[in-house]
Design an enzyme around this catalytic site. Structure first.
Site, short mmCIF file in Angstrom:
data_model
loop_
_atom_site.label_atom_id
_atom_site.label_comp_id
_atom_site.label_asym_id
_atom_site.label_seq_id
_atom_site.Cartn_x
_atom_site.Cartn_y
_atom_site.Cartn_z
N HIS A 111 23.75 1.03 -9.07
CA HIS A 111 25.09 -0.57 -9.14
C HIS A 111 24.02 -1.41 -8.82
CE1 HIS A 111 27.36 0.64 -5.25
NE2 HIS A 111 26.07 0.90 -5.46
N SER A 156 24.04 4.41 -5.86
CA SER A 156 23.82 4.15 -5.66
C SER A 156 22.78 4.37 -4.86
CB SER A 156 24.88 2.95 -4.38
OG SER A 156 24.23 2.20 -3.65
#
EC number: 3.4.21.92
Length: 199
Positions: A122, A97
């Site tokens: 993501h 992330s």
């Protein structure tokens, strides 16, 4: 959390440091764990200190993080771009992330991963409750953040924005080799050489 103490022999006798202060002497910053405002402030303060000490010497940012708060991560990212000292990024364990975005934001040619590290990108996560109008405002903000994060990742990796947008729709995991092909890192490190370099 117990922080190890190391003891060094100096001309004036023994001196003890917590391990992170000792690493800082070698221009190493360790980002371990989730990114939040407190962690971001510590990392930024260390970068600014090292920049003031020597603006031409590399700073080594080791990352083992599942990600965290987007605004906290962006504060670190913007500081990396703001300071003159080149920031080398090294993934140990995982950079997921926001951790992956920070990994990609290192100085080009100086972004690394250890052999068995995992990298994951993501879209930003968010949750909000309250009045319908406020929920709508926060949803719009998350969409703006998502767009900006994808643009940064595309810029750092050389990938087309459309590909990054498609890949970040869901959790997209990569090995070090796959992250190198994607453009998040430049090389995989297997061990330090005696001279302090990598191979």
């Amino acid at each position: 959390m117990l922080v190890p103490i190391v003891v060094e022999q100096t001309g004036r006798g023994e001196r003890s440091y917590d391990i992170y202060s000792r690493l800082l002497k070698d221009r190493i910053i360790f980002l371990g764990g989730p990114v939040d405002d407190h962690v971001a402030n510590l990392v930024i303060a260390q970068m600014l200190f090292l920049e003031a000490e020597d603006p031409d010497k590399d700073i080594h940012l080791y990352i083992n993080s599942p990600g965290g708060v987007v605004t906290s991560g962006m504060a670190i990212y913007d500081t990396m771009q703001y300071i003159k000292a080149p920031v080398s990024t090294i993934c140990v364990g995982q950079a997921a992330s926001m951790g992956a975005l920070l990994l990609s934001g290192g100085e080009k040619g100086k972004r690394f991963s250890l052999k068995h590290s995992r990298i994951m990108i993501h879209q930003p996560l968010g949750g909000f409750q309250g009045q319908a109008t406020d929920i709508h405002i926060h949803a719009q903000e998350i969409l703006k953040l998502k767009k900006r994060l994808n643009e940064i990742l595309a810029e750092n990796t050389g990938q087309q924005l459309a590909k990054v947008e498609a890949d970040t729709e869901r959790d997209y995991f990569m090995s070090g080799a796959e992250a190198k092909d994607y453009g998040i890192i430049d090389n995989i490190i297997e061990r330090n050489t005696p001279s302090g370099g990598t191979r």
